[in-house]
Design a protein around this motif. Structure first.
Motif, mmCIF file in Angstrom:
data_model
loop_
_atom_site.group_PDB
_atom_site.id
_atom_site.type_symbol
_atom_site.label_atom_id
_atom_site.label_comp_id
_atom_site.label_asym_id
_atom_site.label_seq_id
_atom_site.Cartn_x
_atom_site.Cartn_y
_atom_site.Cartn_z
ATOM 1 N N PRO A 1 11.338 50.599 20.164
ATOM 2 C CA PRO A 1 12.199 49.679 20.922
ATOM 3 C C PRO A 1 12.000 49.867 22.420
ATOM 4 C CG PRO A 1 13.481 51.480 20.001
ATOM 5 C CD PRO A 1 12.107 51.609 19.427
ATOM 6 N N GLU A 2 12.352 48.854 23.195
ATOM 7 C CA GLU A 2 12.091 48.872 24.629
ATOM 8 C C GLU A 2 12.899 49.936 25.376
ATOM 9 O OE1 GLU A 2 13.379 45.407 26.679
ATOM 10 O OE2 GLU A 2 15.147 45.111 25.416
ATOM 11 N N ASP A 3 14.036 50.357 24.829
ATOM 12 C CA ASP A 3 14.875 51.337 25.519
ATOM 13 C C ASP A 3 14.452 52.781 25.250
ATOM 14 O OD1 ASP A 3 15.559 51.302 22.874
ATOM 15 O OD2 ASP A 3 17.734 51.329 23.200
ATOM 16 N N THR B 1 3.501 45.276 25.277
ATOM 17 C CA THR B 1 4.811 44.782 24.861
ATOM 18 C C THR B 1 4.650 43.756 23.748
ATOM 19 O OG1 THR B 1 4.767 43.052 26.556
ATOM 20 C CG2 THR B 1 5.776 45.163 27.153
ATOM 21 N N SER C 1 10.857 43.038 23.833
ATOM 22 C CA SER C 1 11.887 43.896 23.220
ATOM 23 C C SER C 1 11.280 45.093 22.493
ATOM 24 C CB SER C 1 12.741 43.078 22.246
ATOM 25 O OG SER C 1 11.945 42.566 21.191
#
Length: 229
Positions: A153-155, A180, A185
């Motif tokens: 995930p992007e976080d 990405t 996301s």
């Protein structure tokens, strides 16, 4: 007697015609040696059926061409020009494929000149060398570099997050790309990896799944798909 065995079955007179028996003998030997070289080339090695068929038939094709132009300079120059225009219109072959094609063409050239014993000796020697080379390549598979792809995930900060797991299961690893996905996301990471023990592949995947939220993970061979010639 040994000299007569390795002499050409054709007469030295360039204007003489090739006998039907001589033509059939050279063609039959070319087909037999082509099949043998095709087997040696594909021994413990990936090769498409079309490539193996081409290798089996190439010596016979070259043999016939050489027999037909033998002694005719004009026809020889024309055939040389035709060979230079021939190109394979599919994906380019590997170095091994190109060398194999040249080896089989050499067999056909020798047979086209009528030197059957030399052609057999040449094919046996080259076939043994190809088998040894393929077997030596197989023996190195324990250190095969594989490609690991991880989706996160992007976080999640991917810098160093998998290092402890990699150190546990891998003898070497290198991050080769990051991109990405899914409108930004997700991140897709790509690594070149070498396992300490190939049996630990599932253990590594299970440990990585706990860190990337059970998103997609894949491990594949670094080799590209087999080219067809």
């Amino acid at each position: 007697m040994l000299n007569s065995l390795f002499s050409s079955i054709f007469t030295s007179n360039a204007e003489s015609t090739i006998s039907v028996a001589g033509f059939l003998i050279c063609l039959a030997v070319a087909l037999i040696l082509g099949v043998m070289l095709s087997f040696c080339s594909s021994y413990k090695s990936k090769a498409s059926k079309t490539f193996n068929t081409a290798i089996a038939l190439l010596p016979a094709a070259v043999c016939v061409v050489i027999m037909m132009v033998n002694g005719n300079i004009g026809a020889g120059v024309a055939v040389a020009g035709a060979f230079s225009l021939v190109r394979f219109r599919s994906a380019p072959g590997s170095g091994k494929d190109i060398v194999t094609i040249f080896l089989t063409m050499g067999c056909g050239l020798i047979l086209g000149m009528g030197y059957i014993a030399y052609a057999v000796l040449y094919s046996v020697i080259m076939g043994i060398i190809m088998i040894i080379a393929n077997a030596a390549y197989i023996n190195k598979k324990s250190n095969t570099v594989k490609v690991l792809k991880i989706t996160i995930p992007e976080d999640l900060d991917y810098n160093g997050i998998f290092d402890d797991a990699f150190s546990k299961y891998l003898s070497s690893y290198e991050n080769t790309s990051v991109k990405t996905s899914n409108m930004g996301s997700l991140y897709k990471l790509k690594y070149d990896i070498v396992f300490k023990e190939s049996s630990k592949e599932k253990d590594l995947i299970d440990e990585l799944r706990c860190r990337n939220g059970n998103l997609e993970i894949s491990i594949s061979n670094q080799e590209v798909a087999a080219n067809e010639l």
